[in-house]
Enzyme design. Structure first.
Site, mmCIF file in Angstrom:
data_model
loop_
_atom_site.group_PDB
_atom_site.id
_atom_site.type_symbol
_atom_site.label_atom_id
_atom_site.label_comp_id
_atom_site.label_asym_id
_atom_site.label_seq_id
_atom_site.Cartn_x
_atom_site.Cartn_y
_atom_site.Cartn_z
ATOM 1 N NE ARG A 71 -3.492 -0.214 2.627
ATOM 2 C CZ ARG A 71 -3.847 -0.835 3.752
ATOM 3 N NH1 ARG A 71 -3.438 -0.386 4.933
ATOM 4 N NH2 ARG A 71 -4.588 -1.907 3.709
ATOM 5 N NE ARG A 140 -2.459 1.614 9.544
ATOM 6 C CZ ARG A 140 -3.291 0.600 9.312
ATOM 7 N NH1 ARG A 140 -4.086 0.623 8.260
ATOM 8 N NH2 ARG A 140 -3.345 -0.431 10.137
ATOM 9 C CE LYS A 204 -7.871 -0.034 11.652
ATOM 10 N NZ LYS A 204 -8.320 -0.851 10.521
ATOM 11 C CE LYS A 206 -8.111 3.220 9.032
ATOM 12 N NZ LYS A 206 -9.232 2.435 8.453
ATOM 13 C CB CYS A 437 -13.435 -4.075 1.837
ATOM 14 S SG CYS A 437 -14.260 -5.619 2.290
ATOM 15 C CB CYS A 443 -8.903 -9.528 3.058
ATOM 16 S SG CYS A 443 -9.039 -8.887 4.748
ATOM 17 C CB CYS A 482 -14.597 -9.024 8.093
ATOM 18 S SG CYS A 482 -13.398 -7.681 8.288
ATOM 19 C CB CYS A 486 -11.659 -1.816 4.834
ATOM 20 S SG CYS A 486 -10.443 -2.500 5.967
#
Length: 583
Positions: A71, A140, A204, A206, A437, A443, A482, A486
């Site tokens: 990424r 991120r 994470k 954001k 996603c 994934c 899931c 995302c």
């Protein structure tokens, strides 16, 4: 996962080095050592395997078909035509399934094998793009409003976001030593990390910058959001600050939940860095490091209280935050087609279903896709004659060609038509707004299909809308494989959240401005049950909707769904929004 906790791995990693060099050099396996699978995320990559062939390989006594997703870190999703061409060439040589635009305005490359991982990283760096901190427990890629309006304010916001991205990078030189062969120095492995410390963040983090009236970044889904406040002349006055947004949850666990960000005040443009560092370091010091699923900022705020958090941010920043100023969001979608970009330039919004840019793939209607080659031809034209033209990835997985000379419009139109990039012209609003996603096959968290299922799902839902005479309704549909979210499913008017192969939770009732979460409507159902549940709701919407009323707003007004009290209490304080924005 390793027997060591993620916190131990980070602390013992010699500033994200671990044994990555040894893992990469190991010829016996296509995988990394377990602890290195955690550390490589901070370098912008995930180890994955092809789940479509996992059982076949197990029966053949072969290890899984390991490969890596990479990424990029591209603040605001802005790249030049030259960089686009370089990334196209990298994906063509090293990756599978072309390029993919993420909901954080980054590129993802899938299917890179371990022996070519370093060469791919070096090629990305040669394009003056890196992948450092694109994943992992750090800040991120920073999202920025992608549709540059003809004003200086948007340019100022983009510059500020890029500067903040650079400021919040880890200080370690591990990335440069491992991937770019930079020579190690005496301080290697013990670099000071003034923002992140030796264990980085608990999870994470954001950040998003929104420019009203468009909320394309879904700013209230961000850990830290900056909402640009413009003067009557369009000048940037400052930002309202939102904290504590986040989409992730776990099925059946009430201790985890999506949350909308809360407004804590207004700041001037010169205070952005100080506030961002204060928010990040507060989360670093007070976030939950014992229970990883409750380690996001939203839980820190809910556990300690918003007043406490605001006071701590003010203490660390060195100034108080006056009340947030009024703003109005109108929608979260992208603008398609040509529009004025200011200064005699134009911009073109292109629809790219699920952000996937490939040649040869068949979509849900059996039509060939030639998007990769088409954008290659456009980039070649803009590189030669565009003089400052840009490619801007959107948080909705689409693309804006910005700063295009008006003289090139006809030639760009021809290339779009030749390569099927003009699909936005005939696409219904449902298709234009849909997100998904990646999910299966790569994934590791996916429980159900998302990207691969989206074309088929859209066909069936669109048929229902058409049958009720509302095929042009601008409904936002999102699919996630899931509950980690995302594709930001909990902000979709209709959302499917994967439970098992072919089975989803049906979530309904978010608004089209990104200011209200949806709610669970049906649990763990298959496609037939999903369509059966939507059919009478579409009928009611067609019959009873008010003029201009969104589908999610209708569902709430009609009583078909209700927003849980928790979402209101933990979401945006409605008193802080303008009357129109909170409607």
């Amino acid at each position: 996962m390793s027997t060591h906790s993620v916190e131990d791995i980070k602390a013992d990693s010699a500033r994200l080095r671990g044994s990555l060099l040894e893992s990469l050099a190991d010829p016996v396996t296509g995988a990394l050592r377990e602890s290195d699978q955690t550390l490589i995320k901070y370098h912008g990559s995930y180890q994955q395997d092809d789940r479509d062939v996992r059982e076949e390989r197990r029966q053949a006594l072969l290890e899984p078909a390991y490969a890596f997703m990479i990424r990029t870190r591209t603040p605001g999703g802005v790249v030049t035509p030259a960089q686009w061409l370089q990334l196209d060439a990298i994906a063509t040589r090293y990756a599978e399934r072309g390029l993919r635009i993420t909901t954080r305005q980054a590129f993802q490359l899938h299917g890179v094998i371990k022996t070519e991982l370093k060469a791919t990283m070096q090629a990305i760096n040669a394009a003056l793009i890196d992948t450092l901190a694109a994943c992992g427990d750090v800040n991120r890629n920073i999202a920025v409003a992608a549709d540059p309006q003809p004003s200086a304010a948007h340019a100022a916001v983009q510059v500020q976001a890029a500067a903040l991205s650079a400021r919040l990078l880890p200080s370690t030189r591990a990335y440069y030593e491992i991937w770019l062969d930079e020579e190690r120095v005496a301080s290697s492995g013990g670099e000071e990390e003034p923002i992140y410390g030796d264990r980085y963040l608990p999870r994470k983090f954001k950040i998003g910058f929104a420019v009203p009236p468009v909320n394309d970044v879904d700013v209230f889904a961000q850990d830290l959001g900056f909402i640009a406040i413009l003067g009557e002349d369009g000048a940037l006055l400052g930002y309202d600050v939102s904290v504590g947004g986040g989409m992730g949850a776990s099925h059946g666990d009430p201790e985890t939940y999506p949350r909308l960000g809360s407004l804590i005040g207004f700041i001037g443009p010169d205070q952005v860095t100080a506030v961002a560092e204060a928010v990040v370091t507060t989360q670093r010091d007070h976030g939950n490091r014992e229970v990883r699923k409750r380690a996001r900022l939203k839980y820190t705020i809910d556990d300690r209280g918003l007043d406490w958090f605001r006071a701590e941010v003010e203490r660390r920043a060195g100034f108080s935050l006056p009340p947030a100023r009024p703003f109005v969001f109108s929608h979260t979608g992208d603008r398609f087609g040509w529009s004025e970009g200011g200064g005699g330039r134009l911009q073109l919004g292109l629809r790219l279903p699920a952000g996937r840019i490939v040649d040869g793939r068949l979509d849900g209607r059996g039509e060939p896709v030639r998007h990769l080659g088409g954008l290659r031809a456009i980039a070649t034209l803009l590189q030669a004659e565009g003089d400052g033209a840009e490619f801007r990835m959107t948080p909705n997985q689409n693309l804006v060609l910005a700063n295009v000379p008006a003289a090139l419009r006809a030639r760009v139109d021809v290339l779009c038509a030749e390569h099927g990039l003009d699909g936005w012209r005939s696409a219904t609003p449902l298709r234009r707004n849909a997100l998904a996603c990646v999910a299966l096959p790569t994934c590791g968290l996916a429980m159900a299909e998302a990207e691969r299922y989206l074309p088929e799902l859209l066909d069936r839902v669109q048929a229902l809308l058409d049958r009720h005479g509302i095929g042009d309704a601008p409904i936002h549909l999102r699919v996630s494989g899931c509950p980690n979210g995302c594709s930001r499913p909990y902000l979709g008017e209709i959302a499917l959240v994967g439970r098992a192969p072919g089975r989803y939770n049906l979530m309904l009732g978010a608004d089209h401005r990104g200011q209200r979460l949806n709610a669970l409507y049906r649990d763990n159902i298959d496609e037939a049950a999903i369509l059966a549940a939507l059919d009478p709701l579409f009928a009611g919407y067609a019959r009873d909707r008010h003029e201009g009323e969104g589908f999610g707003d209708y569902l709430l007004r009609s009583g078909a769904v209700s927003v849980p009290e928790r979402d209101i209490r933990r979401g945006i304080p409605l008193a802080n929004l303008s009357e129109d924005a909170s409607a």
